[in-house]
Design a protein around this motif. Structure first.
Motif, mmCIF file in Angstrom:
data_model
loop_
_atom_site.group_PDB
_atom_site.id
_atom_site.type_symbol
_atom_site.label_atom_id
_atom_site.label_comp_id
_atom_site.label_asym_id
_atom_site.label_seq_id
_atom_site.Cartn_x
_atom_site.Cartn_y
_atom_site.Cartn_z
ATOM 1 N N ALA A 185 -1.402 1.175 8.894
ATOM 2 C CA ALA A 185 -0.475 0.154 7.926
ATOM 3 C C ALA A 185 -1.316 -0.063 6.458
ATOM 4 N N VAL A 186 -2.441 -0.250 6.461
ATOM 5 C CA VAL A 186 -3.337 -0.596 5.395
ATOM 6 C C VAL A 186 -3.333 0.629 4.445
ATOM 7 N N LEU A 187 -3.566 1.912 5.008
ATOM 8 C CA LEU A 187 -3.732 2.895 4.273
ATOM 9 C C LEU A 187 -2.111 3.199 3.547
ATOM 10 N N ILE A 188 -1.307 2.936 4.180
ATOM 11 C CA ILE A 188 0.281 3.100 3.509
ATOM 12 C C ILE A 188 0.596 2.031 2.487
ATOM 13 N N VAL A 189 -0.151 0.839 2.941
ATOM 14 C CA VAL A 189 0.321 -0.511 1.830
ATOM 15 C C VAL A 189 -0.503 0.175 0.503
ATOM 16 N N LEU A 190 -1.837 0.689 0.631
ATOM 17 C CA LEU A 190 -2.640 1.100 -0.520
ATOM 18 C C LEU A 190 -1.906 1.971 -1.502
ATOM 19 N N LEU A 191 -1.153 3.039 -0.808
ATOM 20 C CA LEU A 191 -0.546 4.058 -1.521
ATOM 21 C C LEU A 191 0.314 3.219 -2.657
ATOM 22 N N PRO A 192 0.072 3.988 -3.922
ATOM 23 C CA PRO A 192 0.883 3.365 -4.904
ATOM 24 C C PRO A 192 2.279 3.976 -4.977
ATOM 25 N N GLY A 193 3.271 2.996 -5.177
ATOM 26 C CA GLY A 193 4.794 3.358 -4.891
ATOM 27 C C GLY A 193 5.347 2.378 -5.770
ATOM 28 N N PRO A 194 6.757 2.533 -5.842
ATOM 29 C CA PRO A 194 7.713 1.483 -6.624
ATOM 30 C C PRO A 194 7.412 0.191 -6.479
ATOM 31 N N ASP A 195 7.194 -0.664 -5.178
ATOM 32 C CA ASP A 195 7.020 -1.677 -4.976
ATOM 33 C C ASP A 195 5.580 -2.465 -5.557
ATOM 34 N N SER A 196 4.687 -1.708 -5.552
ATOM 35 C CA SER A 196 3.398 -2.039 -6.115
ATOM 36 C C SER A 196 3.707 -1.909 -7.817
ATOM 37 N N LEU A 197 4.366 -0.918 -8.371
ATOM 38 C CA LEU A 197 4.353 -0.814 -9.657
ATOM 39 C C LEU A 197 5.241 -1.867 -10.247
ATOM 40 N N VAL A 198 6.474 -2.370 -9.540
ATOM 41 C CA VAL A 198 7.197 -3.463 -10.168
ATOM 42 C C VAL A 198 6.328 -4.649 -10.060
ATOM 43 N N VAL A 199 5.444 -4.923 -9.195
ATOM 44 C CA VAL A 199 4.537 -6.033 -9.226
ATOM 45 C C VAL A 199 3.772 -6.206 -10.348
#
Length: 208
Positions: free
Chosen positions: A12-26
């Motif tokens: 889960a940590v590895l997946i959370v750290l992957l850049p994606g739309p959620d991170s970018l919108v934050v």
């Protein structure tokens, strides 16, 4: 259950750290509204994850994998929203300079295009999140455990890890707050996030 929780946490940590739309919108929220904008946007993303975890626990999100039409409708709606967010970020370059990030966010606020709703809608309209939960979580459910309740528990832990990641991201932003306060730098960051959001939208629409 403890034996399953450790590998789940690592994955889960590895997946959370992957850049994606959620991170970018934050990040977009941080650029446009400062730390407060990042916190509010992150809260929207986390609420969107709650919706998907609940849907996975109740078996509702499985309908997305079973119905190609439903998946495609949600996928195109999500892609259109990401494109719209990206275009709004690019259009904001035409607005008069604001003295602070908070003023920039206030001047550019357009309902569902900023703050809490930007994070929430971005997450809820991404069908890949729902498919991810119904594909990823079952592999960590121990034999004999309730599928629904265990899915909800693992999903809740995933949300907690995501919240910790956002907290770290927002915390680090404080060290570059002065740098981001420069209007020229903030506009460049806004333009960059806008272009990447457009790219995410195009990729989501193009994926089968």
């Amino acid at each position: 259950m403890l034996a399953a929780l450790l590998p789940f946490t690592v994955a889960a940590v590895l997946i959370v750290l992957l850049p994606g739309p959620d991170s970018l919108v934050v990040v977009r929220g941080l650029v446009r509204g400062g730390r407060r904008g990042g916190v509010v946007t992150a809260a929207g993303v986390l609420c969107g994850l709650v919706v998907w975890v609940a849907a996975a626990a109740l078996g509702i999100s499985a309908l997305l994998r079973a119905s190609q039409v439903g998946y495609d409708v949600l996928r195109f709606a999500g892609a259109a929203y990401l494109l719209w967010l990206g275009v709004q970020s690019l259009r904001s370059l035409r607005r008069p300079a604001a003295s602070t990030p908070a003023q920039a966010e206030l001047g550019g606020r357009r309902g569902f295009g900023s703050g809490f709703w930007a994070g929430f809608v971005t997450d809820v309209l991404n069908p890949k999140v729902g498919v991810f939960f119904i594909s990823f979580l079952p592999g960590f459910i121990p034999s004999g455990w309730s599928v629904g309740w265990t899915t909800a528990g693992l999903g809740g832990w995933y949300i907690a890890l995501t919240a910790l990641y956002f907290a770290g991201l927002i915390g680090v932003s404080g060290t570059i707050a002065t740098w981001m306060a420069t209007d020229r730098i903030r506009r460049r960051l806004d333009a960059m996030t806008g272009l990447v959001l457009v790219g995410f939208g195009i990729r989501l629409a193009a994926e089968a």
